[in-house]
Design an enzyme around this catalytic site. Structure first.
Site, PDB file in Angstrom:
ATOM      1  N   LEU A 113       0.969  -1.145   0.038  1.00 59.47           N
ATOM      2  CA  LEU A 113      -0.104  -0.048  -0.022  1.00 59.47           C
ATOM      3  C   LEU A 113       0.829   1.067  -0.042  1.00 59.47           C
ATOM      4  O   LEU A 113       2.013   1.224   0.614  1.00 59.47           O
ATOM      5  CB  LEU A 113      -0.785   0.238   1.203  1.00 59.47           C
ATOM      6  CG  LEU A 113      -2.128  -1.034   1.198  1.00 59.47           C
ATOM      7  CD1 LEU A 113      -2.885  -1.116   2.718  1.00 59.47           C
ATOM      8  CD2 LEU A 113      -2.878  -0.811   0.393  1.00 59.47           C
ATOM      9  N   ASP A 114       0.725   2.359  -0.854  1.00 62.12           N
ATOM     10  CA  ASP A 114       1.455   3.450  -0.849  1.00 62.12           C
ATOM     11  C   ASP A 114       1.357   4.184   0.291  1.00 62.12           C
ATOM     12  O   ASP A 114       0.584   3.899   1.470  1.00 62.12           O
ATOM     13  CB  ASP A 114       1.215   4.300  -2.156  1.00 62.12           C
ATOM     14  CG  ASP A 114      -0.136   4.913  -2.082  1.00 62.12           C
ATOM     15  OD1 ASP A 114      -0.604   5.182  -1.111  1.00 62.12           O
ATOM     16  OD2 ASP A 114      -0.772   4.946  -3.270  1.00 62.12           O
ATOM     17  N   LEU A 115       2.024   5.316   0.403  1.00 64.30           N
ATOM     18  CA  LEU A 115       2.648   5.991   1.676  1.00 64.30           C
ATOM     19  C   LEU A 115       1.209   6.468   2.367  1.00 64.30           C
ATOM     20  O   LEU A 115       0.954   6.452   3.543  1.00 64.30           O
ATOM     21  CB  LEU A 115       3.438   7.257   1.358  1.00 64.30           C
ATOM     22  CG  LEU A 115       3.550   8.277   2.678  1.00 64.30           C
ATOM     23  CD1 LEU A 115       4.511   7.599   3.288  1.00 64.30           C
ATOM     24  CD2 LEU A 115       4.364   9.648   1.944  1.00 64.30           C
ATOM     25  N   SER A 117      -1.876   5.461   1.635  1.00 61.83           N
ATOM     26  CA  SER A 117      -3.080   4.454   1.506  1.00 61.83           C
ATOM     27  C   SER A 117      -3.007   3.740   3.035  1.00 61.83           C
ATOM     28  O   SER A 117      -2.102   3.711   3.601  1.00 61.83           O
ATOM     29  CB  SER A 117      -3.047   3.614   0.595  1.00 61.83           C
ATOM     30  OG  SER A 117      -3.076   4.006  -0.574  1.00 61.83           O
TER      31      SER A 117
END
Length: 307
Positions: A113-115, A117
């Site tokens: 999951l990105d930063l 999210s």
């Protein structure tokens, strides 16, 4: 020199796979380590990740013995936003591994999951399992709650079900619907199977909507459920085996460990209320209600107690 495992190829497995199953690195990392001359088998430095090993092989990485792989384990983790999913970050940002409970063994993520999210992230000590669960070929659906700035329409979102190409990148079918619209913000339910890097954000931006919150609530049969931000809970071994088709030995006793984040370590706010989902791994079924005893009579004498 000969291949240390050449005598019994039918009984061995590739060294890259063994290192991945041991949870110390991914297959790609293992290949790099081998190319750098960091891996020895029975005292011999190897040069190919296809080298076969057996249970009797002594494997050393940087001179340290690699232990036999432990039983496969899987955890559900509620990732807060503001953390990256890599083991280290060149920009000095905090990583999830700095926030995970110290009692947890070395784990790796199933996808990322990105930063910005948040939500469900699966963790495992088995690199092979992580690799298998990440592949779109598993057919597992990733489900999200997404808040966007703008006024989307059902017609515009329904077109995503046929896939879309943005900057020469083809994105597969995305199923999205509007749950609510308040002012200039809309909450959407979004599901997809591929999960390319920043896929939802890029697709929504292409449609003219800026994502200002993204929460993953499901990954295949596993759900975020009621996990608090930063909380980790192990998935029962029996469930892991049933859902992944693996042969996982169940725990001998006790319940799966449930670890809450340290006090003050969570971020404020909670995901918006969601509609009840069907029971899958990570969700709890309601307790059955015990009916009150009734006085026997002609109207209920033949009734049976509910199962």
């Amino acid at each position: 020199m000969t291949n240390p495992a050449a005598a019994t190829p039918e009984k061995g497995e590739r060294i890259a796979k063994r290192l991945s199953r041991a949870g110390i690195c991914s297959r790609r990392e293992a290949e790099r380590w081998i190319a750098d001359g960091r891996v020895r088998i029975d005292g011999v430095k190897i040069t190919t990740p296809a080298t076969l090993v057996t249970a009797a092989s002594q494997i050393l990485v940087d001179g340290k013995k690699v232990a036999e792989p432990e039983r496969t384990r899987l955890w559900r983790y509620h990732k807060p936003d503001g953390l990256v999913c890599s083991t280290s970050d060149q920009d000095g940002r905090k990583t999830i591994f700095e926030k995970l409970p110290a009692a947890l063994p070395r784990v790796m993520t199933v996808g990322r999951l990105d930063l910005r999210s948040e939500g469900l992230l699966l963790l495992t000590n088995d690199g092979e399992l992580a690799r298998r669960l990440e592949l779109p070929a598993t057919g597992w659906t990733r489900r999200y709650r997404v808040r966007v700035f703008g006024n989307p329409t059902e017609q515009g979102l329904s077109a995503l079900a046929s896939g879309i190409t943005i900057d020469n990148i083809r994105y597969g079918a995305i199923h999205a619907r509007i749950d609510s619209q308040r002012g200039d913000n809309a909450w959407l339910s979004v599901s997809l199977q591929e999960g390319k890097n920043r896929e939802i954000r890029r697709v929504m931006e292409h449609l003219g909507f800026r994502v200002n919150r993204l929460i993953r609530i499901g990954y295949g049969p596993f759900q975020l459920g009621k996990l608090e931000r930063g909380e980790v809970q192990e998935v029962p071994a029996k469930v892991v085996a049933e859902q992944t088709g693996g042969e996982v030995k169940p725990r001998l006793k006790g319940k799966p460990a449930r670890t809450k984040p340290p006090a003050g370590d969570t971020r404020p706010g909670k995901p918006p209320a969601r509609k009840p989902a069907s029971r899958t791994a990570g969700s709890k079924a309601p307790k059955p209600k015990t009916p009150k005893p009734k006085t026997p009579g002609p109207k209920n004498a033949d009734r049976r107690r509910p199962a």
